[in-house]
Design a protein around this motif. Structure first.
Motif, PDB file in Angstrom:
ATOM      1  N   MET A  50       0.456  -1.531   0.079  1.00  0.00           N
ATOM      2  CA  MET A  50       0.080  -0.098  -0.175  1.00  0.00           C
ATOM      3  C   MET A  50       0.857   0.901  -0.200  1.00  0.00           C
ATOM      4  SD  MET A  50      -2.789   1.422   2.300  1.00  0.00           S
ATOM      5  CE  MET A  50      -2.967  -0.083   2.674  1.00  0.00           C
ATOM      6  N   ILE A  51       2.105   1.492   0.775  1.00  0.00           N
ATOM      7  CA  ILE A  51       2.760   2.424   0.602  1.00  0.00           C
ATOM      8  C   ILE A  51       3.377   2.959  -0.643  1.00  0.00           C
ATOM      9  CG2 ILE A  51       5.017   3.262   1.194  1.00  0.00           C
ATOM     10  CD1 ILE A  51       4.178   1.887   4.408  1.00  0.00           C
ATOM     11  N   ASN A  52       4.118   1.344  -1.342  1.00  0.00           N
ATOM     12  CA  ASN A  52       4.546   1.872  -3.188  1.00  0.00           C
ATOM     13  C   ASN A  52       3.042   2.722  -3.199  1.00  0.00           C
ATOM     14  OD1 ASN A  52       6.926   0.963  -2.101  1.00  0.00           O
ATOM     15  ND2 ASN A  52       5.882  -1.097  -3.242  1.00  0.00           N
ATOM     16  N   GLU A  53       1.840   2.030  -3.365  1.00  0.00           N
ATOM     17  CA  GLU A  53       1.285   2.961  -4.405  1.00  0.00           C
ATOM     18  C   GLU A  53       0.544   4.766  -4.168  1.00  0.00           C
ATOM     19  OE1 GLU A  53      -1.189   3.447  -7.707  1.00  0.00           O
ATOM     20  OE2 GLU A  53      -0.458   2.305  -7.117  1.00  0.00           O
ATOM     21  N   MET A  54       0.686   4.514  -3.072  1.00  0.00           N
ATOM     22  CA  MET A  54       0.379   6.017  -1.763  1.00  0.00           C
ATOM     23  C   MET A  54       1.095   6.668  -2.451  1.00  0.00           C
ATOM     24  SD  MET A  54      -3.066   5.849  -0.550  1.00  0.00           S
ATOM     25  CE  MET A  54      -2.878   4.869  -2.088  1.00  0.00           C
ATOM     26  N   GLU A  55       2.362   6.384  -2.337  1.00  0.00           N
ATOM     27  CA  GLU A  55       3.241   7.781  -2.705  1.00  0.00           C
ATOM     28  C   GLU A  55       3.743   7.947  -4.363  1.00  0.00           C
ATOM     29  OE1 GLU A  55       8.114   6.952  -3.222  1.00  0.00           O
ATOM     30  OE2 GLU A  55       7.748   4.753  -2.689  1.00  0.00           O
ATOM     31  N   ARG A  56       2.859   6.243  -4.789  1.00  0.00           N
ATOM     32  CA  ARG A  56       2.937   7.146  -6.577  1.00  0.00           C
ATOM     33  C   ARG A  56       1.774   7.150  -6.612  1.00  0.00           C
ATOM     34  NH1 ARG A  56       2.191   1.719  -7.023  1.00  0.00           N
ATOM     35  NH2 ARG A  56       4.078   0.344  -7.158  1.00  0.00           N
ATOM     36  N   GLN A  57       0.768   7.460  -6.186  1.00  0.00           N
ATOM     37  CA  GLN A  57      -0.280   8.553  -6.128  1.00  0.00           C
ATOM     38  C   GLN A  57       0.212   9.842  -5.999  1.00  0.00           C
ATOM     39  OE1 GLN A  57      -2.973   8.284  -7.851  1.00  0.00           O
ATOM     40  NE2 GLN A  57      -2.275   6.376  -7.693  1.00  0.00           N
ATOM     41  N   LEU A  58       0.927  10.480  -4.388  1.00  0.00           N
ATOM     42  CA  LEU A  58       1.388  11.627  -4.246  1.00  0.00           C
ATOM     43  C   LEU A  58       2.425  12.025  -5.220  1.00  0.00           C
ATOM     44  CD1 LEU A  58       1.797  13.249  -2.003  1.00  0.00           C
ATOM     45  CD2 LEU A  58       3.309  11.903  -1.068  1.00  0.00           C
ATOM     46  N   ASN A  59       3.416  11.204  -5.834  1.00  0.00           N
ATOM     47  CA  ASN A  59       3.612  11.164  -6.607  1.00  0.00           C
ATOM     48  C   ASN A  59       3.825  12.306  -8.451  1.00  0.00           C
ATOM     49  OD1 ASN A  59       6.234  11.752  -8.733  1.00  0.00           O
ATOM     50  ND2 ASN A  59       7.269  11.062  -7.383  1.00  0.00           N
ATOM     51  N   LYS A  60       2.311  11.120  -8.326  1.00  0.00           N
ATOM     52  CA  LYS A  60       1.936  11.995  -9.404  1.00  0.00           C
ATOM     53  C   LYS A  60       0.950  13.394  -9.279  1.00  0.00           C
ATOM     54  CE  LYS A  60       0.533   7.293 -11.474  1.00  0.00           C
ATOM     55  NZ  LYS A  60      -1.085   6.707 -11.661  1.00  0.00           N
ATOM     56  N   ARG A  61       0.332  13.343  -7.549  1.00  0.00           N
ATOM     57  CA  ARG A  61       0.092  14.399  -7.612  1.00  0.00           C
ATOM     58  C   ARG A  61       0.349  16.119  -7.282  1.00  0.00           C
ATOM     59  NH1 ARG A  61      -5.614  13.766  -5.653  1.00  0.00           N
ATOM     60  NH2 ARG A  61      -6.169  11.476  -5.519  1.00  0.00           N
ATOM     61  N   ALA A  62       1.650  15.781  -6.899  1.00  0.00           N
ATOM     62  CA  ALA A  62       3.442  16.323  -7.425  1.00  0.00           C
ATOM     63  C   ALA A  62       3.245  17.064  -8.306  1.00  0.00           C
ATOM     64  CB  ALA A  62       3.899  15.950  -5.857  1.00  0.00           C
ATOM     65  N   GLN A  63       3.556  15.871  -9.096  1.00  0.00           N
ATOM     66  CA  GLN A  63       3.961  16.819 -10.414  1.00  0.00           C
ATOM     67  C   GLN A  63       2.914  17.425 -10.941  1.00  0.00           C
ATOM     68  OE1 GLN A  63       5.125  12.761 -11.806  1.00  0.00           O
ATOM     69  NE2 GLN A  63       5.970  13.905 -12.833  1.00  0.00           N
ATOM     70  N   ALA A  64       1.714  17.088 -10.877  1.00  0.00           N
ATOM     71  CA  ALA A  64       0.162  18.084 -11.541  1.00  0.00           C
ATOM     72  C   ALA A  64       0.321  19.530 -10.969  1.00  0.00           C
ATOM     73  CB  ALA A  64      -0.880  17.403 -11.101  1.00  0.00           C
ATOM     74  N   ALA A  65       0.969  19.608  -9.680  1.00  0.00           N
ATOM     75  CA  ALA A  65       0.901  20.143  -8.811  1.00  0.00           C
ATOM     76  C   ALA A  65       2.022  21.729  -8.499  1.00  0.00           C
ATOM     77  CB  ALA A  65       0.472  20.452  -6.921  1.00  0.00           C
ATOM     78  N   ARG A  84       3.747  -1.098 -17.627  1.00  0.00           N
ATOM     79  CA  ARG A  84       2.249  -1.705 -17.305  1.00  0.00           C
ATOM     80  C   ARG A  84       1.850  -2.429 -16.764  1.00  0.00           C
ATOM     81  NH1 ARG A  84      -0.003  -1.140 -23.289  1.00  0.00           N
ATOM     82  NH2 ARG A  84       0.877  -0.324 -24.341  1.00  0.00           N
ATOM     83  N   VAL A  85       0.942  -2.252 -16.852  1.00  0.00           N
ATOM     84  CA  VAL A  85       0.270  -3.225 -15.049  1.00  0.00           C
ATOM     85  C   VAL A  85      -1.213  -4.073 -15.732  1.00  0.00           C
ATOM     86  CG1 VAL A  85      -0.943  -2.697 -13.157  1.00  0.00           C
ATOM     87  CG2 VAL A  85       1.066  -0.974 -13.707  1.00  0.00           C
ATOM     88  N   ARG A  86      -0.951  -4.846 -15.606  1.00  0.00           N
ATOM     89  CA  ARG A  86      -1.935  -5.851 -15.645  1.00  0.00           C
ATOM     90  C   ARG A  86      -3.459  -5.066 -15.086  1.00  0.00           C
ATOM     91  NH1 ARG A  86      -0.512 -11.591 -16.706  1.00  0.00           N
ATOM     92  NH2 ARG A  86       1.789 -11.185 -17.177  1.00  0.00           N
ATOM     93  N   LEU A  87      -4.595  -5.321 -15.606  1.00  0.00           N
ATOM     94  CA  LEU A  87      -5.528  -5.412 -14.669  1.00  0.00           C
ATOM     95  C   LEU A  87      -6.405  -5.677 -13.874  1.00  0.00           C
ATOM     96  CD1 LEU A  87      -8.596  -3.759 -16.377  1.00  0.00           C
ATOM     97  CD2 LEU A  87      -9.270  -6.093 -16.575  1.00  0.00           C
ATOM     98  N   THR A  88      -5.611  -6.932 -13.255  1.00  0.00           N
ATOM     99  CA  THR A  88      -5.620  -6.947 -11.593  1.00  0.00           C
ATOM    100  C   THR A  88      -5.060  -6.040 -11.263  1.00  0.00           C
ATOM    101  OG1 THR A  88      -4.660  -9.144 -12.294  1.00  0.00           O
ATOM    102  CG2 THR A  88      -6.546  -9.433 -12.734  1.00  0.00           C
ATOM    103  N   ARG A 139      -4.788  -1.680  -7.112  1.00  0.00           N
ATOM    104  CA  ARG A 139      -4.216  -0.706  -7.178  1.00  0.00           C
ATOM    105  C   ARG A 139      -5.181   0.671  -6.548  1.00  0.00           C
ATOM    106  NH1 ARG A 139       1.283   0.397 -11.034  1.00  0.00           N
ATOM    107  NH2 ARG A 139       2.608  -1.174  -9.820  1.00  0.00           N
ATOM    108  N   ASP A 140      -6.271   0.364  -7.776  1.00  0.00           N
ATOM    109  CA  ASP A 140      -7.505   1.427  -7.759  1.00  0.00           C
ATOM    110  C   ASP A 140      -8.356   0.955  -6.269  1.00  0.00           C
ATOM    111  OD1 ASP A 140      -6.931   2.509  -9.911  1.00  0.00           O
ATOM    112  OD2 ASP A 140      -8.222   1.399 -10.709  1.00  0.00           O
TER     113      ASP A 140
END
Length: 73
Positions: A1-16, A30-34, A39-40
């Motif tokens: 979970m920590i990796n995914e939250m870091e990914r999301q934070l990084n994306k949001r920081a890039q946008a901001a 590329r990430v498999r649908l499952t 992650r979602d």
């Protein structure tokens, strides 16, 4: 979970903050649908709101400080 939250934070920081992000998330793998669904599922509205709060707290403020988390002098 920590990796995914870091990914999301990084994306949001890039946008901001754009190019101010020192280590931007490339998002090139590329990430498999499952895996994407897993992650979602981790990205609950409450967790995303916490990340948004963190981004908001680090925005430039009117005092000229680079980081709003720094103590005011």
């Amino acid at each position: 979970m920590i990796n995914e939250m870091e990914r999301q934070l990084n994306k949001r920081a890039q946008a901001a903050f754009g190019e101010l992000v020192a280590n931007p998330h490339g998002g090139s793998a590329r990430v498999r649908l499952t895996e994407k669904k897993k992650r979602d599922a981790m990205c609950t509205p409450e967790r995303m709101a916490r990340l948004d709060t963190l981004i908001g707290r680090t925005r430039l403020n009117g005092t000229g400080q680079k980081n709003a988390l720094l103590p005011r002098t």
